[in-house]
Design an enzyme around this catalytic site. Structure first.
Site, mmCIF file in Angstrom:
data_model
loop_
_atom_site.group_PDB
_atom_site.id
_atom_site.type_symbol
_atom_site.label_atom_id
_atom_site.label_comp_id
_atom_site.label_asym_id
_atom_site.label_seq_id
_atom_site.Cartn_x
_atom_site.Cartn_y
_atom_site.Cartn_z
ATOM 1 N N GLY A 123 22.825 -3.853 -0.682
ATOM 2 C CA GLY A 123 22.403 -4.555 -1.893
ATOM 3 C C GLY A 123 21.931 -3.612 -2.985
ATOM 4 O O GLY A 123 22.300 -3.751 -4.158
ATOM 5 N N ARG A 124 21.137 -2.615 -2.610
ATOM 6 C CA ARG A 124 20.578 -1.719 -3.636
ATOM 7 C C ARG A 124 21.587 -0.656 -4.084
ATOM 8 O O ARG A 124 21.264 0.181 -4.910
ATOM 9 C CB ARG A 124 19.276 -1.097 -3.130
ATOM 10 C CG ARG A 124 19.379 -0.401 -1.790
ATOM 11 C CD ARG A 124 17.997 -0.091 -1.221
ATOM 12 N NE ARG A 124 18.052 0.452 0.129
ATOM 13 C CZ ARG A 124 18.099 -0.266 1.240
ATOM 14 N NH1 ARG A 124 18.153 -1.583 1.176
ATOM 15 N NH2 ARG A 124 18.121 0.316 2.427
ATOM 16 N N GLU B 50 12.973 1.168 -0.636
ATOM 17 C CA GLU B 50 13.561 0.332 0.412
ATOM 18 C C GLU B 50 14.445 1.187 1.334
ATOM 19 O O GLU B 50 14.622 0.879 2.505
ATOM 20 C CB GLU B 50 14.375 -0.819 -0.197
ATOM 21 C CG GLU B 50 14.489 -2.007 0.736
ATOM 22 C CD GLU B 50 15.079 -3.251 0.086
ATOM 23 O OE1 GLU B 50 16.240 -3.199 -0.345
ATOM 24 O OE2 GLU B 50 14.389 -4.290 0.024
ATOM 25 N N GLU C 198 14.847 -17.327 -2.598
ATOM 26 C CA GLU C 198 14.547 -17.318 -4.037
ATOM 27 C C GLU C 198 15.798 -17.658 -4.848
ATOM 28 O O GLU C 198 15.781 -18.500 -5.747
ATOM 29 C CB GLU C 198 14.054 -15.932 -4.480
ATOM 30 C CG GLU C 198 12.685 -15.545 -3.987
ATOM 31 C CD GLU C 198 12.727 -14.802 -2.663
ATOM 32 O OE1 GLU C 198 13.706 -14.990 -1.885
ATOM 33 O OE2 GLU C 198 11.773 -14.051 -2.387
ATOM 34 N N LYS D 14 8.973 -12.571 5.221
ATOM 35 C CA LYS D 14 9.865 -13.727 5.008
ATOM 36 C C LYS D 14 9.635 -14.778 6.089
ATOM 37 O O LYS D 14 9.570 -15.973 5.809
ATOM 38 C CB LYS D 14 11.338 -13.296 5.065
ATOM 39 C CG LYS D 14 11.819 -12.524 3.862
ATOM 40 C CD LYS D 14 13.334 -12.315 3.985
ATOM 41 C CE LYS D 14 13.822 -11.281 3.008
ATOM 42 N NZ LYS D 14 15.230 -10.940 3.168
ATOM 43 N N HIS E 228 0.398 7.452 -23.655
ATOM 44 C CA HIS E 228 -0.828 6.839 -24.182
ATOM 45 C C HIS E 228 -1.495 5.957 -23.138
ATOM 46 O O HIS E 228 -2.375 5.169 -23.473
ATOM 47 C CB HIS E 228 -0.493 6.032 -25.435
ATOM 48 C CG HIS E 228 0.104 6.901 -26.496
ATOM 49 N ND1 HIS E 228 -0.661 7.585 -27.422
ATOM 50 C CD2 HIS E 228 1.391 7.261 -26.741
ATOM 51 C CE1 HIS E 228 0.140 8.293 -28.211
ATOM 52 N NE2 HIS E 228 1.389 8.122 -27.814
ATOM 53 N N LYS F 244 24.248 -11.243 -1.724
ATOM 54 C CA LYS F 244 25.128 -10.680 -0.698
ATOM 55 C C LYS F 244 25.220 -11.646 0.487
ATOM 56 O O LYS F 244 26.291 -11.960 0.961
ATOM 57 C CB LYS F 244 24.573 -9.320 -0.258
ATOM 58 C CG LYS F 244 25.371 -8.649 0.826
ATOM 59 C CD LYS F 244 24.874 -7.242 1.113
ATOM 60 C CE LYS F 244 25.543 -6.699 2.367
ATOM 61 N NZ LYS F 244 25.090 -5.352 2.707
#
Ligand SMILES: O=P(O)(O)OC[C@H]1O[C@H](O)[C@H](O)[C@@H](O)[C@@H]1O
Length: 562
Positions: free
Chosen positions: A272-273, A358, A217, A509, A389, A211
């Protein structure tokens, strides 16, 4: 006129009423609630366009639900829903709209943000994406050396990764089997190395999604990918045929070296999410095709319409939100498990972690005051039956109350029927066992040795929601994602927090930026941290100085920690 401060939720009379209901129902078991009300399951079941929510196996009764709905009206949930659809700047701390619902608007609908009907712009980008996806899928788009594209590598992180990766996996049965779609997110170099293993650069398209187009990254991975591509194909010009970008930031995209003709845009009013339905879903669209993508959009829109129009007492996202609040704030539950009975939904819990944590991992309300009640829960989960399990022991007999959403399907996407029957038998058995348990008397009556009776008994009253749909397909996936988006939004309104910012990710950050210089420069700035961090940085530098690169398939770098 002075604006009135919003009343904190725990100061409202509806909150006090809920506390009284909590005390009233203390010790009242689900066995009893079911026994007293033979119509309980139908009373607490809601269907929306083929998606069913059975919330009867919760520690609630009609009065509790009534009181929860009262709280929703008192906190103005109905008005906030309308404000979102009206494109108001409900993301107050960033002073912008949070109008992801506009991404799903039909072509002839209107959604006005800052005076402009944005629907034509949304559909313009969707059309561009559709045309591009079709060119890739048909082999009409050629790479630099004239070969068709066989591999699509999505580079992005957070909201620019989790949505597409989750949906691509969920809908992999609908994907073009001739296309290899992979995802790179982590700055850990192993991520890109393993994603690109075996791929021919001349047949590979990179979709760089960010965005902001400033995320370290993503830009690091994209630079590495570009270097590998140019090295392999021998010319910078190859970038034009092998890189496209998805972003709101045309300037940074150009700066990176991708022409804006190869850029698909979206807007700052898409968080973004909340963005999988925007151009952020381009890799997904290439994988499943524009028609399946449109069908997913229809699913989103069906849930949006329901959320906007249904009264709060019969509104699926609102009900999930209220039930979640009931456990979060009145039963001391700290976590919430998402348990999809579908391997294809393996990444759905991870996707919801970002969406929920978030959005609602906040401790300050919209007025800037510390909130006095617990806000968003820790969200986690794994597909069933695998989880059974592994961690279900704690769900059944542990000391934490863990409300769970079980998500399943009446028909399988693929695989033999017997598998699906067994899968769903387990689903229904688990929710039954969690709700009703097995009393000590029943265990003893079954002939269990007296000293083992306490160990083998199940208290029950472990609450679950059951979400059931016909079959996992693009439409249903759209419904499910929109359901949780709106649930999270509703909870944010109830708690009085802004679900649309994420300042909490910033500090790490900033510090990483500084520590990166300390780790990587020949003459680093003096470390100015606490004693622990200083010594870790110095240990890393010592190891880096002695670093030996592992040979493929051979030695490992053993110098770091010994
Ligand atoms: O899409 P981007 O601008 O690259 O952002 C990617 C992600 O990074 C940030 O740190 C945020 O916490 C996320 O909300 C966002 O989705």
């Amino acid at each position: 006129m002075m604006e009135l401060l919003q009343t904190p939720v725990d100061q409202r009379p509806q909150w006090a009423a809920l506390a009284e209901h909590r005390a009233r129902l203390d010790g009242v078991s689900l066995r009893r609630l079911f026994a007293e009300n033979p119509g309980r399951a139908s009373e607490f079941t809601l269907g929306v366009d083929g998606l069913l929510l059975d919330y009867s196996k919760n520690l609630i009764d009609a009065e509790v639900m009534g009181a929860l709905v009262d709280l929703a009206y008192a906190t103005g949930v109905h008005r906030r829903i309308e404000a979102m659809f009206e494109g108001e700047r409900i993301n107050t701390t960033e002073d912008r709209a949070a109008a992801h619902v506009a991404l799903r608007a039909a072509r002839d609908q209107r959604m006005v943000i800052d005076g402009e009907n944005v629907v034509p712009r949304v559909h313009h980008v969707l059309d561009e994406m559709g045309a591009f996806a079709t060119r890739i899928r048909s082999g009409a788009w050629l790479g630099y050396t004239g070969k068709a594209i066989k591999n699509v590598v999505n580079i992005g992180i957070g909201g620019s990764d989790l949505g597409p990766v989750m949906a691509a996996e969920a809908l992999s049965a609908y994907s073009d089997p001739g296309l290899n779609v992979r995802f790179v997110s982590n700055v850990d170099g192993s991520d890109i190395v393993s994603a690109l293993r075996g791929l021919d650069q001349s047949e590979t398209l990179y979709v760089v999604v960010s965005k902001t187009f400033t995320t370290v990254e993503t830009l690091t991975n994209a630079r590495t990918a570009r270097r590998l591509l140019v090295d392999a194909l021998g010319n910078e010009d190859a970038v034009r045929r092998h890189f496209v970008a998805v972003s709101t930031n045309a300037k940074q995209v150009r700066h990176f070296g991708i022409e804006t003709e190869n850029m698909f845009g979206f807007w700052d009013w898409v968080g973004g999410r909340y963005s999988v339905e925007s151009a952020v879903g381009l890799s997904l669209m290439i994988a499943i095709g524009p028609e399946n993508f449109a069908s997913m959009t229809d699913g989103f829109r069906a849930m949006d319409t329901h959320f906007r129009e249904a009264p709060l007492a019969h509104n699926m996202p609102v009900l999930l939100a209220l039930i979640g609040l009931w456990y979060n704030n009145f039963h001391d539950a700290q976590t919430h498990a998402i348990l999809p009975y579908s391997t294809y939904l393996a990444r759905f819990p991870a996707y919801l972690q970002q969406l929920d944590m978030e959005s609602n991992g906040k401790s300050v309300d919209t007025e800037g005051r510390l909130v006095r009640v617990r806000t968003g829960p820790v969200v986690w989960g794994e597909p069933g039956t695998n989880g059974q399990h592994a961690f279900y022991q704690l769900l059944h007999q542990g000391t934490h109350l863990v409300p769970c959403d079980f998500i399943g399907f009446l028909r399988p996407v693929d695989g033999p029927d017997e598998h699906h029957d067994l899968l769903m038998a387990n689903f229904f058995a688990q929710t039954e066992a969690l709700a009703f348990g097995r009393s000590e008397e029943e265990v003893a009556a079954a002939g269990v040795r007296a000293d083992l009776v306490p160990h083998r008994s199940f208290a029950g009253d472990r609450p679950t929601n059951t979400l059931l749909a016909g079959r996992l397909n693009p439409f249903v996936l759209g419904q499910l994602v929109a359901l949780y988006e709106h649930k999270v939004f509703t909870q944010g309104v109830l708690w009085g927090i802004n679900s649309f910012d994420q300042w909490g990710v910033e500090l790490g950050k900033v510090l990483a930026h500084r520590i990166f210089d300390e780790l990587s420069q020949d003459e680093p700035p003096a470390p100015g941290h606490d004693e622990s961090t200083n010594s870790l940085v110095s240990m890393y530098r010592t190891a880096a100085a002695r670093r030996v690169r592992p040979r493929p398939g051979g030695d490992r770098d053993g110098a770091a920690v010994r």
